[in-house]
Design a protein around this motif. Structure first.
Motif, PDB file in Angstrom:
ATOM      1  N   TYR A 113      23.796   9.461   6.222  1.00 26.14           N
ATOM      2  CA  TYR A 113      23.424   8.039   6.158  1.00 26.14           C
ATOM      3  C   TYR A 113      22.772   7.628   4.851  1.00 26.14           C
ATOM      4  O   TYR A 113      22.478   6.446   4.654  1.00 26.14           O
ATOM      5  CB  TYR A 113      22.483   7.695   7.314  1.00 26.14           C
ATOM      6  N   VAL A 114      22.487   8.576   3.949  1.00 21.74           N
ATOM      7  CA  VAL A 114      21.747   8.257   2.725  1.00 21.74           C
ATOM      8  C   VAL A 114      22.503   8.769   1.503  1.00 21.74           C
ATOM      9  O   VAL A 114      23.416   9.580   1.620  1.00 21.74           O
ATOM     10  CB  VAL A 114      20.331   8.875   2.767  1.00 21.74           C
ATOM     11  N   LYS A 115      22.057   8.306   0.335  1.00 20.35           N
ATOM     12  CA  LYS A 115      22.624   8.768  -0.931  1.00 20.35           C
ATOM     13  C   LYS A 115      21.465   8.969  -1.914  1.00 20.35           C
ATOM     14  O   LYS A 115      20.352   8.457  -1.686  1.00 20.35           O
ATOM     15  CB  LYS A 115      23.651   7.777  -1.467  1.00 20.35           C
ATOM     16  N   GLY A 139      18.701   8.548  -4.524  1.00 15.37           N
ATOM     17  CA  GLY A 139      17.995   7.345  -4.961  1.00 15.37           C
ATOM     18  C   GLY A 139      17.495   6.486  -3.818  1.00 15.37           C
ATOM     19  O   GLY A 139      16.612   5.644  -4.005  1.00 15.37           O
ATOM     20  N   ASP A 140      18.042   6.672  -2.605  1.00 11.25           N
ATOM     21  CA  ASP A 140      17.575   5.883  -1.453  1.00 11.25           C
ATOM     22  C   ASP A 140      16.128   6.224  -1.128  1.00 11.25           C
ATOM     23  O   ASP A 140      15.729   7.396  -1.146  1.00 11.25           O
ATOM     24  CB  ASP A 140      18.430   6.166  -0.211  1.00 11.25           C
ATOM     25  N   LYS A 141      15.355   5.188  -0.842  1.00 11.45           N
ATOM     26  CA  LYS A 141      13.984   5.376  -0.366  1.00 11.45           C
ATOM     27  C   LYS A 141      14.026   5.280   1.155  1.00 11.45           C
ATOM     28  O   LYS A 141      14.602   4.344   1.704  1.00 11.45           O
ATOM     29  CB  LYS A 141      13.054   4.315  -0.946  1.00 11.45           C
ATOM     30  N   VAL A 142      13.433   6.277   1.827  1.00 15.01           N
ATOM     31  CA  VAL A 142      13.430   6.302   3.291  1.00 15.01           C
ATOM     32  C   VAL A 142      11.998   6.390   3.792  1.00 15.01           C
ATOM     33  O   VAL A 142      11.120   6.924   3.123  1.00 15.01           O
ATOM     34  CB  VAL A 142      14.279   7.476   3.846  1.00 15.01           C
ATOM     35  N   ASP A 162      13.036   7.680   9.618  1.00 15.60           N
ATOM     36  CA  ASP A 162      14.415   7.306   9.297  1.00 15.60           C
ATOM     37  C   ASP A 162      15.342   8.510   9.489  1.00 15.60           C
ATOM     38  O   ASP A 162      14.977   9.651   9.197  1.00 15.60           O
ATOM     39  CB  ASP A 162      14.537   6.803   7.859  1.00 15.60           C
ATOM     40  N   THR A 217      11.952   9.865  -1.199  1.00 12.90           N
ATOM     41  CA  THR A 217      13.155   9.397  -1.893  1.00 12.90           C
ATOM     42  C   THR A 217      14.170  10.528  -1.891  1.00 12.90           C
ATOM     43  O   THR A 217      13.820  11.694  -2.102  1.00 12.90           O
ATOM     44  CB  THR A 217      12.814   9.003  -3.344  1.00 12.90           C
ATOM     45  N   ILE A 218      15.433  10.192  -1.675  1.00 14.15           N
ATOM     46  CA  ILE A 218      16.498  11.187  -1.667  1.00 14.15           C
ATOM     47  C   ILE A 218      16.819  11.574  -3.106  1.00 14.15           C
ATOM     48  O   ILE A 218      17.193  10.723  -3.910  1.00 14.15           O
ATOM     49  CB  ILE A 218      17.779  10.641  -0.975  1.00 14.15           C
TER      50      ILE A 218
END
Length: 168
Positions: free
Chosen positions: A113-115, A117-120, A124, A145-146
């Motif tokens: 669900y993430v890539k 640079g995504d902040k979670v 989440d 952050t991912i």
């Protein structure tokens, strides 16, 4: 196999069985027992010249038994792969978030669900995995952050494979 007796978990391996003669390894100690199943779930055991009668009752909850021996009662669970996985998930649910995300067992990554640079936020879901015909969501326990994603939808990965790196 693993067997839970009360709050203790024991590793049990059947070494040999010849008629009523049974040899088992319990946490590295070998026991040679003469065992015979009698009526109504009663088992007659002879170990080191001593005789024991154990009354076993299978409960409706799958692989859970109540065993009565010598005026003592024990709750016993045979832990299969699914039970071990659920115990592991419960144990890790209060853990501090690591900067690497590893899968606990061989599985298939159903959906990421993430890539990078995504902040979670804490709670989440990062990905869904499937093991033993059961799907589970991996959720973070802290804001982060991912940094890197090493798996994609449909990948099959081994136990302890790093799936993602995070910046906590």
């Amino acid at each position: 196999m693993e067997v839970q007796i009360g709050d203790k978990i024991r590793n049990v391996t059947l070494i040999s069985k010849d008629g009523n003669k049974v040899s088992v390894d319990i946490d590295g100690e070998v026991y040679n027992v003469d065992a015979a199943m009698l009526q109504n779930g009663t088992c007659s055991l002879i170990h080191n010249g001593k005789s024991y009668n154990a009354e076993m009752t299978k409960n409706s909850e799958g692989r859970h038994y109540t065993v009565n021996v010598n005026y003592s009662t024990y709750q016993i669970d045979i832990l299969d792969s699914q039970a071990k996985y659920m115990r592991m998930r419960k144990r890790h649910s209060n853990a501090v978030q690591s900067d690497t995300v590893k899968v606990p067992m061989p599985c298939r990554i159903v959906k990421v669900y993430v890539k990078p640079g995504d902040k979670v936020a804490s709670g989440d879901t990062l990905f869904t995995m499937e093991a033993m015909k059961m799907q589970s969501n991996y959720k973070v326990s802290a804001d982060c952050t991912i940094k890197e994603v090493m798996a994609k939808d449909g990948d099959t990965v081994g136990a302890d494979t790093v799936i993602m790196k995070l910046s906590i």
